[in-house]
Structures are given as C-alpha cells and as structure tokens.
Design an enzyme around this catalytic site. Structure first.
Site, PDB file in Angstrom:
ATOM      1  N   HIS A  13       5.966 -43.880 -87.465  1.00 12.99           N
ATOM      2  CA  HIS A  13       5.485 -44.769 -86.389  1.00 12.99           C
ATOM      3  C   HIS A  13       4.847 -46.019 -86.985  1.00 12.99           C
ATOM      4  O   HIS A  13       3.558 -46.116 -87.231  1.00 12.99           O
ATOM      5  CB  HIS A  13       4.663 -44.165 -85.190  1.00 12.99           C
ATOM      6  CG  HIS A  13       4.615 -45.136 -84.105  1.00 12.99           C
ATOM      7  ND1 HIS A  13       4.556 -44.557 -82.821  1.00 12.99           N
ATOM      8  CD2 HIS A  13       4.223 -46.609 -83.908  1.00 12.99           C
ATOM      9  CE1 HIS A  13       4.515 -45.648 -82.052  1.00 12.99           C
ATOM     10  NE2 HIS A  13       4.114 -46.911 -82.575  1.00 12.99           N
ATOM     11  N   HIS A  15       5.518 -50.328 -87.035  1.00 14.84           N
ATOM     12  CA  HIS A  15       6.102 -51.554 -86.865  1.00 14.84           C
ATOM     13  C   HIS A  15       5.906 -52.678 -87.721  1.00 14.84           C
ATOM     14  O   HIS A  15       5.099 -52.936 -88.544  1.00 14.84           O
ATOM     15  CB  HIS A  15       5.202 -52.298 -85.468  1.00 14.84           C
ATOM     16  CG  HIS A  15       5.073 -51.501 -84.137  1.00 14.84           C
ATOM     17  ND1 HIS A  15       5.854 -51.712 -83.144  1.00 14.84           N
ATOM     18  CD2 HIS A  15       4.460 -50.436 -83.952  1.00 14.84           C
ATOM     19  CE1 HIS A  15       5.553 -50.886 -82.048  1.00 14.84           C
ATOM     20  NE2 HIS A  15       4.519 -49.896 -82.694  1.00 14.84           N
ATOM     21  N   HIS A 198       6.814 -45.438 -76.364  1.00 17.86           N
ATOM     22  CA  HIS A 198       5.677 -45.698 -76.343  1.00 17.86           C
ATOM     23  C   HIS A 198       5.139 -44.997 -74.814  1.00 17.86           C
ATOM     24  O   HIS A 198       5.415 -45.686 -74.035  1.00 17.86           O
ATOM     25  CB  HIS A 198       4.814 -47.135 -76.754  1.00 17.86           C
ATOM     26  CG  HIS A 198       5.004 -47.476 -78.125  1.00 17.86           C
ATOM     27  ND1 HIS A 198       6.184 -47.778 -78.732  1.00 17.86           N
ATOM     28  CD2 HIS A 198       4.027 -47.839 -78.620  1.00 17.86           C
ATOM     29  CE1 HIS A 198       5.664 -48.250 -79.890  1.00 17.86           C
ATOM     30  NE2 HIS A 198       4.577 -48.281 -79.850  1.00 17.86           N
ATOM     31  N   GLU A 201      -0.229 -44.248 -73.535  1.00 16.90           N
ATOM     32  CA  GLU A 201      -1.227 -44.875 -74.613  1.00 16.90           C
ATOM     33  C   GLU A 201      -2.237 -45.842 -73.494  1.00 16.90           C
ATOM     34  O   GLU A 201      -3.482 -45.494 -73.552  1.00 16.90           O
ATOM     35  CB  GLU A 201      -0.470 -45.766 -75.505  1.00 16.90           C
ATOM     36  CG  GLU A 201      -1.478 -46.662 -76.417  1.00 16.90           C
ATOM     37  CD  GLU A 201      -0.739 -47.579 -77.284  1.00 16.90           C
ATOM     38  OE1 GLU A 201       0.403 -48.251 -76.780  1.00 16.90           O
ATOM     39  OE2 GLU A 201      -1.230 -47.753 -78.315  1.00 16.90           O
ATOM     40  N   ASP A 280       0.476 -50.330 -86.819  1.00 14.62           N
ATOM     41  CA  ASP A 280       0.687 -51.758 -87.316  1.00 14.62           C
ATOM     42  C   ASP A 280      -0.226 -51.950 -88.505  1.00 14.62           C
ATOM     43  O   ASP A 280      -1.352 -52.330 -88.482  1.00 14.62           O
ATOM     44  CB  ASP A 280       0.182 -52.433 -86.096  1.00 14.62           C
ATOM     45  CG  ASP A 280       1.069 -52.428 -84.851  1.00 14.62           C
ATOM     46  OD1 ASP A 280       2.306 -52.890 -84.952  1.00 14.62           O
ATOM     47  OD2 ASP A 280       0.793 -52.004 -83.883  1.00 14.62           O
TER      48      ASP A 280
HETATM   49  N1  ADE Z   1       3.530 -52.974 -80.403  1.00 14.28           N
HETATM   50  C1  ADE Z   1       2.753 -52.677 -81.725  1.00 14.28           C
HETATM   51  N2  ADE Z   1       1.837 -51.911 -81.454  1.00 14.28           N
HETATM   52  C2  ADE Z   1       1.900 -51.324 -80.304  1.00 14.28           C
HETATM   53  C3  ADE Z   1       1.153 -50.394 -79.523  1.00 14.28           C
HETATM   54  N3  ADE Z   1       0.145 -49.694 -80.012  1.00 14.28           N
HETATM   55  N4  ADE Z   1       1.471 -50.094 -78.294  1.00 14.28           N
HETATM   56  C4  ADE Z   1       2.472 -50.720 -77.862  1.00 14.28           C
HETATM   57  N5  ADE Z   1       3.244 -51.437 -78.311  1.00 14.28           N
HETATM   58  C5  ADE Z   1       3.001 -52.107 -79.669  1.00 14.28           C
HETATM   59 ZN    ZN Z   2       3.736 -48.489 -81.759  1.00 14.80          ZN
END
Ligand code: ADE
Ligand code: ZN
Length: 334
Positions: A13, A15, A198, A201, A280
């Site tokens: 995971h 990005h 996703h 969250e 990220d």
């Molecule tokens: N895009 C990048 N990071 C993300 C995250 N934690 N949740 C949703 N979209 C994302």
């Molecule tokens: Zn993500």
C-alpha cells in the site's frame, strides 16, 4: 533491526502520487513556472509533509496536492514514476505495488488521463531497468472527484490494462461511499483487475462491508474500524480478505489517536491476514523499515509477529503463486 531479514520486504500500500519528493516538487515548480507557497525548499516542507498529525483524512490528503500541481507535462509524470522505483529500491523493498490516481495527476494541467497512465508505465519500466525491485501497478479511482471522473479514470486505466494489475478506491470515504461505485468495480472485475479498496479509515465497518460485498474487494486499505465488528473480522478471516495496515498514516490522519492502541494487534490475534505498509512515504516522512521499528517500539511486536506480517504481505500480494515462491526464495539465504 525490527523485521525478519530472511523474508522479503514488501510494501503493498504505497501511493506513487503520495511519494513525490519535495526536492522534485521544488525543481518542477521552477521549471514549469508554478508559484509555490514558499521561498525555499525548507519553507516548502510544511506544505508537502505532515509535521505531526492532522485533524482528519481530508486535511491530511491536502498535503499531497502540491506534488500533483507541479506535473505540467507527461515527462514530469514519467520522472516521478521513475523516482518512485528508485525510492522503493533505496527503502530496501524487494516487491511493491505502487498505486496512483491518473485523474488526480492529470487534472491541474489537463493532461489526457490515458496518457498519464502511459507515462507512469514508461517511468516504472525505465526505473526497474536501473533498480532491482519488483513493481506492480494499481490504478486508483479517486472517489473525492465523483463518479464521472472515476469513470474517466477507469477508462484511462483500462486503455493500458495489460500493465495495470488492479484497481483501488481512495480519497474521501465519508462523503463518497462505496455503493456509488458498484458499476465501475464490476467493469474492473470483468476486465480481470484485482481489487483493493480504502475502507474503514474515515468511515466505520459498514464501509468495509460495502467494499467487500458491493465492490468485490480482495484486500482492504487500512480497515482500521473493522475492529468494531467481530463478524466482519471473522468474515475476512474466512474469505482470506487481507488488511493493509499503515501505522504512521493512521496516526497522521487522526484515525488512531494513540498508536499503542492500534487495532493491528487485534487483527493479528484474531488470525486476520494483515501486513505493514507505508501509504504516502514522502508526505508522511516514513519508510517501510520505520514502520517495522514503530511496530516494535510502540506496539511491542516481536520477531514472530514480524514473520507473520511479512509472510502475510507475500500471501496478500497480487501475484501468482509461482511469483510468490520466487519472492520468498530471494531472501531465504541472505
Ligand atoms: N490517498 C492517499 N492516501 C490516502 C489515504 N490514507 N486514504 C484515502 N486516500 C488516500
Ligand atoms: Zn492509501
């Protein structure tokens, strides 16, 4: 060192458009005559990197924006894709799945979405020639921009479907529930795309159920709030639906206020397929080894738990059984 060195380091995971180097943002802004809210790279940092934690997911996501705003040409897109491979290699990864939202990368300078996908594929292919790390690509539908733009994204991704392994749904989970995207995910599954979503969250367990039952998710990104529903956790065990946990990210988005109470402990104890990931890296200022260190220092994980997490990552990867076996052989004797 916190992880098990006889098993591969994997980040499922991650990005690509959440991992654009601050130095690259600075250089591309200069080249493309784009005004940044800073007079130096140092001053730029708080605009592109989380300093401590944010109040919510959307405030967190805003820190990704400068990275895509400076992408004025397809060559810029290719460059950040290439640099992502270099970063993955430098992080010590053996295998990673890099996900990106082509519309998000294209929108500021109105680049053709399908061409952005092609530029990412080109950059990755150049990168893997120079850096020995295995990379697969996942295309993101950014729910934040609504169904119409997600349709455009999916079409662009499917134009290059031989180079893209799977589809993800990311962005504003609270305001754009999974049920809006049922038709798009059916199209993706019909095109043999693997599916991760996703969920759980910013929203609760009902969002994870939707991802599984309505969108066909084989893996869940984050899934933090799944811990509130034991039947959901058990369903995920029964159907081998993996949870992609991202500790630093969950803290920085305000999803988990105290990392020592992260539900990954519960996921492991319940026998759920769960692994550690970054999300990220550049925006969060983390890397996979740091996530393992955190798990050791803050959650008290031991060698056996690292072994499980790393084995789970290989099991959860969107690869064939043969590729999984080869991946495990890579580190066996090192
Ligand atoms: N895009 C990048 N990071 C993300 C995250 N934690 N949740 C949703 N979209 C994302
Ligand atoms: Zn993500």
């Amino acid at each position: 060192m916190a992880y098990n060195k006889s098993l591969p380091l994997v980040d499922l995971h991650r990005h690509l458009d959440g991992n654009i180097r601050a130095s690259t943002i600075w250089q591309l802004a200069e080249k493309n005559h784009i005004e940044l809210p800073a007079n130096s790279l140092e001053e730029l940092m708080p605009h592109v990197q989380i300093q401590k934690s944010e109040p919510d997911l959307l405030t967190f996501l805003a820190k990704l924006d400068w990275g895509v705003k400076v992408l004025a040409t397809l060559d810029d897109v290719k460059r950040v894709a290439y640099e992502n491979v270099e970063d993955a290699y430098n992080a010590g990864l053996h295998y990673t799945e890099l996900r990106f939202s082509p519309y998000y990368m294209a929108m500021t300078h109105k680049l053709p979405v399908a061409d952005v996908v092609a530029a990412v594929v080109d950059g990755i292919n150049l990168g893997i020639k120079d850096f020995p790390v295995q990379v697969k690509l996942l295309g993101i539908l950014s729910r934040t921009f609504g169904v119409e733009h997600c349709t455009e994204e999916l079409n662009g991704i499917l134009t290059h479907k031989d180079e893209i392994t799977g589809i993800d749904l990311a962005g504003d989970e609270l305001n754009f529930p999974g049920e809006l995207f049922i038709d798009l995910f059916k199209t993706a599954r019909d095109a043999n795309m693997r599916i991760t979503v996703h969920a759980g969250e910013a929203a609760g367990p009902e969002s994870v159920w939707q991802a599984i039952n309505l969108l066909g998710a084989e893996r869940i990104g984050h899934g933090v709030n799944s811990y509130k529903d034991q039947a959901l956790l058990d369903h995920m065990v029964k159907y081998n639906i993996g949870l992609e946990s991202c500790l630093t990210s969950n803290y920085q988005t305000g999803t988990v206020k105290d990392l020592s109470l992260h539900p990954i402990k519960q996921f492991l104890a319940n026998g759920n397929l769960v692994c550690l990931n970054t999300d990220d890296p550049a925006v969060e200022n983390t890397e996979i080894k740091q996530e393992f260190n955190l798990a050791q220092q803050v959650l008290g994980f031991d060698h056996d738990q690292f072994t499980t997490l790393q084995e789970n990552a290989v099991k959860m990867s969107f690869t064939s059984d043969t590729e999984k076996q080869a991946l495990l052989q890579l580190t066996r004797h090192s």
